[in-house]
Every structure is written in C-alpha cells, then in structure tokens.
Design an enzyme around this catalytic site. Structure first.
Site, PDB file in Angstrom:
ATOM      1  N   LYS A 113       0.821  -1.203   0.000  1.00 46.74           N
ATOM      2  CA  LYS A 113       0.000   0.000   0.000  1.00 46.74           C
ATOM      3  C   LYS A 113       0.859   1.260   0.000  1.00 46.74           C
ATOM      4  CE  LYS A 113      -4.262  -2.042   1.547  1.00 46.74           C
ATOM      5  NZ  LYS A 113      -5.005  -2.638   2.655  1.00 46.74           N
ATOM      6  N   LYS A 195      -7.279 -10.686 -10.411  1.00 51.08           N
ATOM      7  CA  LYS A 195      -8.525 -11.282  -9.944  1.00 51.08           C
ATOM      8  C   LYS A 195      -9.671 -10.280 -10.032  1.00 51.08           C
ATOM      9  CE  LYS A 195      -8.336  -9.999  -5.072  1.00 51.08           C
ATOM     10  NZ  LYS A 195      -9.697  -9.431  -4.979  1.00 51.08           N
ATOM     11  N   LYS A 198     -13.163  -5.433  -6.036  1.00 49.77           N
ATOM     12  CA  LYS A 198     -14.048  -4.282  -5.855  1.00 49.77           C
ATOM     13  C   LYS A 198     -13.401  -3.020  -6.392  1.00 49.77           C
ATOM     14  CE  LYS A 198     -15.278  -5.609  -1.359  1.00 49.77           C
ATOM     15  NZ  LYS A 198     -14.180  -5.161  -0.525  1.00 49.77           N
TER      16      LYS A 198
HETATM   17  P1  ATP Z   1     -10.630  -4.644  -2.647  1.00 49.70           P
HETATM   18  O1  ATP Z   1     -10.345  -4.536  -4.118  1.00 49.70           O
HETATM   19  O2  ATP Z   1     -11.194  -3.389  -2.040  1.00 49.70           O
HETATM   20  O3  ATP Z   1      -9.484  -5.236  -1.842  1.00 49.70           O
HETATM   21  P2  ATP Z   1     -11.798  -7.245  -2.854  1.00 49.70           P
HETATM   22  O4  ATP Z   1     -12.672  -7.480  -4.029  1.00 49.70           O
HETATM   23  O5  ATP Z   1     -10.409  -7.793  -2.921  1.00 49.70           O
HETATM   24  O6  ATP Z   1     -11.826  -5.694  -2.539  1.00 49.70           O
HETATM   25  P3  ATP Z   1     -12.084  -7.897  -0.060  1.00 49.70           P
HETATM   26  O7  ATP Z   1     -13.031  -7.061   0.755  1.00 49.70           O
HETATM   27  O8  ATP Z   1     -10.626  -7.586  -0.002  1.00 49.70           O
HETATM   28  O9  ATP Z   1     -12.565  -7.838  -1.607  1.00 49.70           O
HETATM   29  O10 ATP Z   1     -12.315  -9.433   0.264  1.00 49.70           O
HETATM   30  C1  ATP Z   1     -13.520  -9.948   0.790  1.00 49.70           C
HETATM   31  C2  ATP Z   1     -13.470 -11.471   0.679  1.00 49.70           C
HETATM   32  O11 ATP Z   1     -13.618 -11.875  -0.687  1.00 49.70           O
HETATM   33  C3  ATP Z   1     -12.159 -12.087   1.171  1.00 49.70           C
HETATM   34  O12 ATP Z   1     -12.447 -13.264   1.881  1.00 49.70           O
HETATM   35  C4  ATP Z   1     -11.404 -12.402  -0.126  1.00 49.70           C
HETATM   36  O13 ATP Z   1     -10.483 -13.481   0.056  1.00 49.70           O
HETATM   37  C5  ATP Z   1     -12.548 -12.752  -1.077  1.00 49.70           C
HETATM   38  N1  ATP Z   1     -12.225 -12.439  -2.487  1.00 49.70           N
HETATM   39  C6  ATP Z   1     -12.007 -11.213  -3.012  1.00 49.70           C
HETATM   40  N2  ATP Z   1     -11.783 -11.284  -4.335  1.00 49.70           N
HETATM   41  C7  ATP Z   1     -11.853 -12.601  -4.671  1.00 49.70           C
HETATM   42  C8  ATP Z   1     -11.728 -13.321  -5.917  1.00 49.70           C
HETATM   43  N3  ATP Z   1     -11.510 -12.705  -7.066  1.00 49.70           N
HETATM   44  N4  ATP Z   1     -11.885 -14.675  -5.886  1.00 49.70           N
HETATM   45  C9  ATP Z   1     -12.135 -15.315  -4.716  1.00 49.70           C
HETATM   46  N5  ATP Z   1     -12.263 -14.699  -3.514  1.00 49.70           N
HETATM   47  C10 ATP Z   1     -12.133 -13.354  -3.479  1.00 49.70           C
HETATM   48 MG    MG Z   2      -8.916  -7.329  -1.386  1.00 53.25          MG
END
Ligand code: ATP
Ligand code: MG
Length: 335
Positions: A113, A195, A198
């Site tokens: 970060k 991946k 969000k």
């Molecule tokens: P950000 O981009 O803000 O980090 P994110 O999409 O990575 O958001 P998180 O809030 O970090 O989402 O993760 C929430 C949950 O979803 C965690 O348990 C994470 O392991 C799971 N997760 C996030 N993205 C994936 C993905 N592409 N495939 C499988 N599991 C995921």
């Molecule tokens: Mg994440």
C-alpha cells in the site's frame, strides 16, 4: 457443546462481485448453522485507503443487503457494522502497545500500500493488522475464513494474542485460518489479468448489482483463444476461469458437454466453440445473479428493515465484545 466462533469481515470499498460471492460469502452461508458466526462490514478499515466518506454509508448498506440477499440470515449470525462496536477500538488500543513498529513496517500488505499510495501512508495503514487482530480477538474467535492474502495478518493476530496472554493472563485462543469444505476458489478477472476485485479490474469483474445486459457484455468479451491444439490439453487460466464460473452456475449436462468438446479438440479439429460457451455461461449467469440482485435492491430500499438488522447485529456483537473486554480489563487491572 458450544459452537465454535467464526469471524470474517468485508470492507465497504465498492460493489460485491462473483469473487466475493464464490470465494467468501457462499461459504459464510454454509457456516451459519454449524458455527457461532460474526460477520461484519469493516468501515473503519476502509478509512485507511478510502478516506472520502461521502459514499460510505451507502456502501455499508449495500454490503449488508447483498450479504442477506446471498443467503446470510441475520437471525442466525451476528451481522454488524464495525463502527457500532466501540469495544473493538478499546481492544485495538491495548493491542497497539503489544505491536512493534518494525514488524508492522515489514507487513507485505503495508509495503504494497505504501508503494501504491506514497502520499497517504497514515498510521492507520501501519496498524491495520492490529485492528484486524482486535476484530478477531474481541469475540475470541477460533476460525477466520480469509483468503491467502490474509495469512500474514492472521499470524500477527496470533502473536498479539500470545503476547497479551503472556503478559496479562490467558484470555485469547489462537485464531486459525479456516476454509469450509476444502477447496478455495479464486475468480480471475475476465481479461485474464489479476482477480475480480471491488477496486480494480472493474470492466472485467461481474458485480452482483450488474444488470442482465452488463453481465452478458462482460462475459461475451472475456478473453479466449483459438482453442486447444491437442486433445486433453491443460486449460490456460483464463479458460479455466470460464469453466470454474460455469461449474458454479450451469447444469451438470452443460458442463459435461463443454468439457468433452474441449478435451476432444485437436489442431485443425477444434470442437469447442468459445462463443457458444460464453453465450451459455452468460445466460446461466444472468439467471443466477438476477434473484440476488433483485433481493438486494429490495432490502437496500427498505431502510427501516436495514436499520433494524444493523441494530440487532450490533446488539449481538456487543454482548460478546463486552464480555471479552471485561475479561481483558480485569486481567489488566483496568477495572
Ligand atoms: P478490494 O479490491 O477493495 O481489496 P476485494 O474485491 O479484494 O476488494 P475484499 O473485501 O478484499 O474484496 O475481500 C472480501 C473477501 O472476498 C475475502 O475473503 C477475499 O479473500 C474474497 N475475495 C475477493 N476477491 C476474490 C476473488 N476474485 N476470488 C475469490 N475470492 C475473493
Ligand atoms: Mg482485497
């Protein structure tokens, strides 16, 4: 026998997507009968990277609504908002005196970060693992369903718990990573880069709030190639990702047909047609997302219901958090 405590959180940093669903929320739903579950919306955590709070309340509401639409039952689990539980902040303060600057600076996610936003290296970012430890330890949780990226944070939480126990008395169990029913799925971005997420790859991430047309469009332009050159080839990861998604939403017959087509293909004789596969996947995905989207929208509009659920979640969370904090204060002589 008392049920084991499970805890997990999602940051309200954007729209929830298929990765969150298949990688996390679907497992939460499966755990809710067997475990004593605490699931929370991590709005304090989002401040470390998303300081603008103008959309925060909306995002919190959407995450709650989408979790319920995906099958979480607020009667069975404690579904709450982090900032409604001030006990977490107090524990965070105590744990901060047990966390050392050197170890915090060495955390992989912190270094990452700092690299991404060198202009916003705030102390909250540095102590993110301490707040995460407080989130877990406040319920004396044993099992924490998190992705691979969180393993280091969890190890730090175990260290902080041990240090506390050593200094003040045995209060905290040692929290462990938990993935319900084995295999964790990771959903890749549809362009094959990284991946679904969000906050990144938004054009190639399918959100639970996407409408039918958006879902179709995104899937139809997913990355593919000319097809396998030999029978029974290893699938490239972007092709495997389409099959993974299909395995979650399509019928066994459909999956078997495309698997057979893929494995039968050979150079000059490519049986699998990715256009057809994507069309079928898009149709099945549209049907899969539709009820979740519509249920989430209904809940999100029903502010009265949302407030009731959030209040009820906070009440449950504060009972458990208050009991832990009492033990902590007693052990520390802070009473
Ligand atoms: P950000 O981009 O803000 O980090 P994110 O999409 O990575 O958001 P998180 O809030 O970090 O989402 O993760 C929430 C949950 O979803 C965690 O348990 C994470 O392991 C799971 N997760 C996030 N993205 C994936 C993905 N592409 N495939 C499988 N599991 C995921
Ligand atoms: Mg994440």
């Amino acid at each position: 026998m008392a049920k084991e405590v499970v805890l997990s959180g999602i940051r309200p940093t954007g729209f929830l997507h298929l990765g969150n669903y298949f990688g996390a929320m679907r497992n939460y739903v499966r755990m809710q009968d067997e475990y004593n579950c605490y699931f929370f919306v991590a709005n304090w955590h989002s401040l470390t990277t998303h300081p603008d709070t103008s959309e925060l309340r909306n995002s919190v509401h959407r995450v709650i609504a989408e979790n319920i639409a995906c099958g979480l039952d607020p009667e069975k689990v404690a579904l709450y908002v982090q900032s409604d539980v001030p006990e977490i902040a107090e524990l965070y303060l105590y744990l901060n005196t047990m966390a050392y600057k050197g170890e915090l600076e060495k955390t992989t996610t912190f270094k990452e970060k700092v690299r991404l936003s060198p202009d916003n290296v705030n102390a909250g970012l540095l102590t993110y693992p301490v707040l995460m430890a407080a989130d877990i330890l406040i319920h004396r949780a044993l099992k924490v369903p998190v992705g691979k990226d969180q393993e280091q944070h969890l190890e730090m939480a175990r260290n902080f718990a041990e240090r506390f126990n050593h200094r003040y008395g045995d209060i905290f169990p040692s929290p462990q990573a938990f993935n319900f029913g084995g295999e964790l799925v990771k959903i890749l971005s549809l362009d094959g880069n990284g991946k679904m997420s969000k906050s990144e790859n938004q054009m190639n991430t399918i959100f639970l709030a996407d409408d039918d047309e958006q879902i179709r469009k995104k899937i139809m332009k997913a990355k593919t190639d000319g097809g396998p050159l030999t029978p029974n080839s290893v699938k490239p990861d972007y092709i495997q990702n389409l099959f993974t998604l299909m395995s979650q939403v399509s019928t066994a017959d459909t999956i078997a047909k495309f698997e057979a087509d893929f494995n039968a293909s050979s150079e000059g004789n490519c049986i699998i047609r990715y256009g057809d596969l994507k069309k079928q996947l898009a149709a099945d995905m549209v049907e899969f997302v539709k009820p979740i989207r519509s249920k989430a929208a209904d809940i999100q509009e029903n502010k009265e219901l949302l407030h009731k659920i959030i209040r009820q979640g906070a009440e449950k969370a504060r009972i458990s958090a208050g009991a832990t904090l009492k033990l902590v204060r007693d052990a520390m002589g802070m009473n």
